[in-house]
Design an enzyme around this catalytic site. Structure first.
Site, PDB file in Angstrom:
ATOM      1  N   ARG A  57      12.494   7.665  70.744  1.00 23.10           N
ATOM      2  CA  ARG A  57      12.525   6.453  71.574  1.00 23.10           C
ATOM      3  C   ARG A  57      11.250   6.283  72.393  1.00 23.10           C
ATOM      4  O   ARG A  57      10.911   5.191  72.794  1.00 23.10           O
ATOM      5  CB  ARG A  57      13.756   6.446  72.482  1.00 23.10           C
ATOM      6  CG  ARG A  57      14.986   5.949  71.736  1.00 23.10           C
ATOM      7  CD  ARG A  57      16.207   5.880  72.613  1.00 23.10           C
ATOM      8  NE  ARG A  57      16.749   7.182  72.915  1.00 23.10           N
ATOM      9  CZ  ARG A  57      17.830   7.380  73.656  1.00 23.10           C
ATOM     10  NH1 ARG A  57      18.470   6.366  74.161  1.00 23.10           N
ATOM     11  NH2 ARG A  57      18.282   8.593  73.881  1.00 23.10           N
ATOM     12  N   HIS A 105      14.936   4.711  65.974  1.00 23.23           N
ATOM     13  CA  HIS A 105      14.975   3.642  66.972  1.00 23.23           C
ATOM     14  C   HIS A 105      13.989   2.503  66.658  1.00 23.23           C
ATOM     15  O   HIS A 105      14.344   1.336  66.716  1.00 23.23           O
ATOM     16  CB  HIS A 105      14.734   4.232  68.356  1.00 23.23           C
ATOM     17  CG  HIS A 105      14.834   3.215  69.418  1.00 23.23           C
ATOM     18  ND1 HIS A 105      15.970   2.459  69.597  1.00 23.23           N
ATOM     19  CD2 HIS A 105      13.932   2.762  70.317  1.00 23.23           C
ATOM     20  CE1 HIS A 105      15.766   1.600  70.583  1.00 23.23           C
ATOM     21  NE2 HIS A 105      14.541   1.768  71.020  1.00 23.23           N
ATOM     22  N   LYS A 155      18.089  -7.790  76.585  1.00 21.14           N
ATOM     23  CA  LYS A 155      18.266  -6.611  77.458  1.00 21.14           C
ATOM     24  C   LYS A 155      16.928  -6.221  78.084  1.00 21.14           C
ATOM     25  O   LYS A 155      15.898  -6.225  77.406  1.00 21.14           O
ATOM     26  CB  LYS A 155      18.811  -5.449  76.616  1.00 21.14           C
ATOM     27  CG  LYS A 155      18.968  -4.132  77.378  1.00 21.14           C
ATOM     28  CD  LYS A 155      19.737  -3.113  76.562  1.00 21.14           C
ATOM     29  CE  LYS A 155      18.833  -2.037  76.005  1.00 21.14           C
ATOM     30  NZ  LYS A 155      19.559  -0.997  75.259  1.00 21.14           N
ATOM     31  N   ARG A 190      15.142  -3.110  80.631  1.00 23.32           N
ATOM     32  CA  ARG A 190      15.365  -1.852  81.351  1.00 23.32           C
ATOM     33  C   ARG A 190      14.173  -1.627  82.277  1.00 23.32           C
ATOM     34  O   ARG A 190      13.023  -1.712  81.837  1.00 23.32           O
ATOM     35  CB  ARG A 190      15.494  -0.687  80.361  1.00 23.32           C
ATOM     36  CG  ARG A 190      16.104   0.566  80.995  1.00 23.32           C
ATOM     37  CD  ARG A 190      16.162   1.723  80.013  1.00 23.32           C
ATOM     38  NE  ARG A 190      17.165   1.626  78.979  1.00 23.32           N
ATOM     39  CZ  ARG A 190      18.424   2.039  79.099  1.00 23.32           C
ATOM     40  NH1 ARG A 190      18.843   2.535  80.240  1.00 23.32           N
ATOM     41  NH2 ARG A 190      19.250   1.946  78.067  1.00 23.32           N
ATOM     42  N   GLY A 223      26.181   4.816  77.396  1.00 23.94           N
ATOM     43  CA  GLY A 223      27.184   3.753  77.243  1.00 23.94           C
ATOM     44  C   GLY A 223      26.849   2.500  78.027  1.00 23.94           C
ATOM     45  O   GLY A 223      27.521   1.472  77.882  1.00 23.94           O
ATOM     46  N   THR A 274      24.567   0.216  77.804  1.00 25.15           N
ATOM     47  CA  THR A 274      24.283  -0.990  77.010  1.00 25.15           C
ATOM     48  C   THR A 274      25.578  -1.592  76.475  1.00 25.15           C
ATOM     49  O   THR A 274      25.803  -2.803  76.570  1.00 25.15           O
ATOM     50  CB  THR A 274      23.341  -0.610  75.830  1.00 25.15           C
ATOM     51  OG1 THR A 274      22.164  -0.003  76.376  1.00 25.15           O
ATOM     52  CG2 THR A 274      22.985  -1.810  74.979  1.00 25.15           C
TER      53      THR A 274
HETATM   54  C1  R5P Z   1      17.867   1.285  73.014  1.00 26.88           C
HETATM   55  O1  R5P Z   1      17.276   0.204  72.975  1.00 26.88           O
HETATM   56  C2  R5P Z   1      18.888   1.697  72.004  1.00 26.88           C
HETATM   57  O2  R5P Z   1      18.915   0.845  70.914  1.00 26.88           O
HETATM   58  C3  R5P Z   1      20.269   1.821  72.602  1.00 26.88           C
HETATM   59  O3  R5P Z   1      20.703   0.532  72.988  1.00 26.88           O
HETATM   60  C4  R5P Z   1      20.244   2.707  73.815  1.00 26.88           C
HETATM   61  O4  R5P Z   1      19.624   3.921  73.501  1.00 26.88           O
HETATM   62  C5  R5P Z   1      21.650   2.968  74.303  1.00 26.88           C
HETATM   63  O5  R5P Z   1      21.574   3.729  75.455  1.00 26.88           O
HETATM   64  P1  R5P Z   1      22.734   3.684  76.532  1.00 26.88           P
HETATM   65  O6  R5P Z   1      24.005   3.992  75.817  1.00 26.88           O
HETATM   66  O7  R5P Z   1      22.349   4.769  77.505  1.00 26.88           O
HETATM   67  O8  R5P Z   1      22.718   2.322  77.152  1.00 26.88           O
END
Ligand code: R5P
Length: 294
Positions: free
Chosen positions: A93, A127, A189, A191, A222, A224
């Site tokens: 990632r 990813h 989304k 971050r 979790g 996202t």
């Molecule tokens: C990031 O862009 C990935 O595609 C996933 O959405 C992310 O790694 C999920 O992480 P989390 O469960 O901590 O939100």
């Protein structure tokens, strides 16, 4: 071709060897009291092409060390070619420098794999696929999304809405839509690079009264999925499911996701867990067989 059964993917590797008709090479492993890892290949690989199936999910540092030790041991034992089959590629990632002073972990991992004797890799839903282009050896990415979508379809959800929780996962939702029929859409989304805080906003789509499946490559904390589920339920979705290739589900992620109204979490055995309802064995065995012929 012989298949080395990586300790982190033992069940998946045994299933894959059976489907592909490959001889299995078992691995003896232990961990020293100080935490260092030890592996020994329990079979001959002299003058053979070998594949090592080892995922690098948590504990990723241990699983990575086992992987590079197995590769190096294979080469020291006279293996001709070593293919690393790494369903979950750890550290992928961080594929660019986001903040000054950071490392590009994905590149460092690639250099480590190469130095250990791995000649090429096959991974699953990495990813960012582009990261593999920078590797100095062949690296192929497979997608397990059609398998996940097929499983969901078989469970009676033909025509469900496929949602990508961010723009980067749009291709994932589109692959799912091809199997499930129905519509697809994505969320926006963001971050915060310093605090890690997530914000997710909706795009234009209609899920009122529909069964909706959130498809992602990874579920980690979790966060996202929870935000995406809230948006779907606010928009009137009838039922919400979460599907991912790599079900890491750290800490109490499962409980938080279910509390957010998600009915079920469906993952693959890329990360062995209670969510591993879909096996990658058919996908991987098909690829290595084709690879061998190619
Ligand atoms: C990031 O862009 C990935 O595609 C996933 O959405 C992310 O790694 C999920 O992480 P989390 O469960 O901590 O939100």
């Amino acid at each position: 071709m012989k298949l080395i059964i990586g300790p982190a993917s033992e069940n998946l590797a045994i299933k894959t060897a059976k489907l592909a008709g490959y001889e299995k090479i078992k691995v003896i492993k232990k961990q020293f009291p100080d935490g260092e890892v030890y592996i020994r290949l329990d079979g001959s690989v002299k003058n053979e092409n070998v594949a090592i199936l080892q995922t690098t999910c948590p504990p990723q540092n241990i699983n990575l060390m086992q992987l590079v030790f197995m590769a190096s041991a294979a080469k020291l034992s006279g293996a001709k070619k070593v293919i690393g089959i790494i369903p979950y590629l750890a550290y992928a990632r961080q594929d660019k420098i986001f903040l000054p002073g950071e490392n590009i972990s994905a590149d460092t991992i690639a250099q480590m794999l190469k130095a250990s004797g791995i000649d090429e890799i096959i991974t699953v839903n990495v990813h960012q696929e582009d990261v593999l282009k920078r590797f100095s050896f062949p690296a192929k990415n497979l997608s397990a999304i059609p398998l996940l979508a097929e499983y969901i379809k078989q469970r009676g959800h033909n025509g469900a809405f496929s949602l990508a929780p961010d723009k980067g996962a749009v291709h994932i939702a589109e692959q799912a839509k091809k199997v499930l029929g129905g519509e697809s859409g994505y969320l926006e989304k963001r971050r915060d690079r310093y605090t890690g805080e997530l914000s997710v906003s909706k795009k234009n789509f209609n899920v009122k009264g529909k069964t909706s499946i959130i498809f992602d490559d990874i579920i980690s904390t979790g966060g996202t999925i929870i935000k995406a589920a809230k948006i779907l339920l606010d928009l009137g979705a009838a039922r919400v499911f979460a599907a991912c290739v790599h079900p890491l589900l750290i800490g109490n992620a499962e409980k938080r996701i279910l509390n957010a109204g998600v009915e079920e979490i469906i993952g693959t055995d890329s990360v062995p867990s209670s969510f591993s309802k879909v096996s990658l064995a058919p996908l991987i065995s098909q690829e290595i067989k084709a690879h061998e012929i190619g």
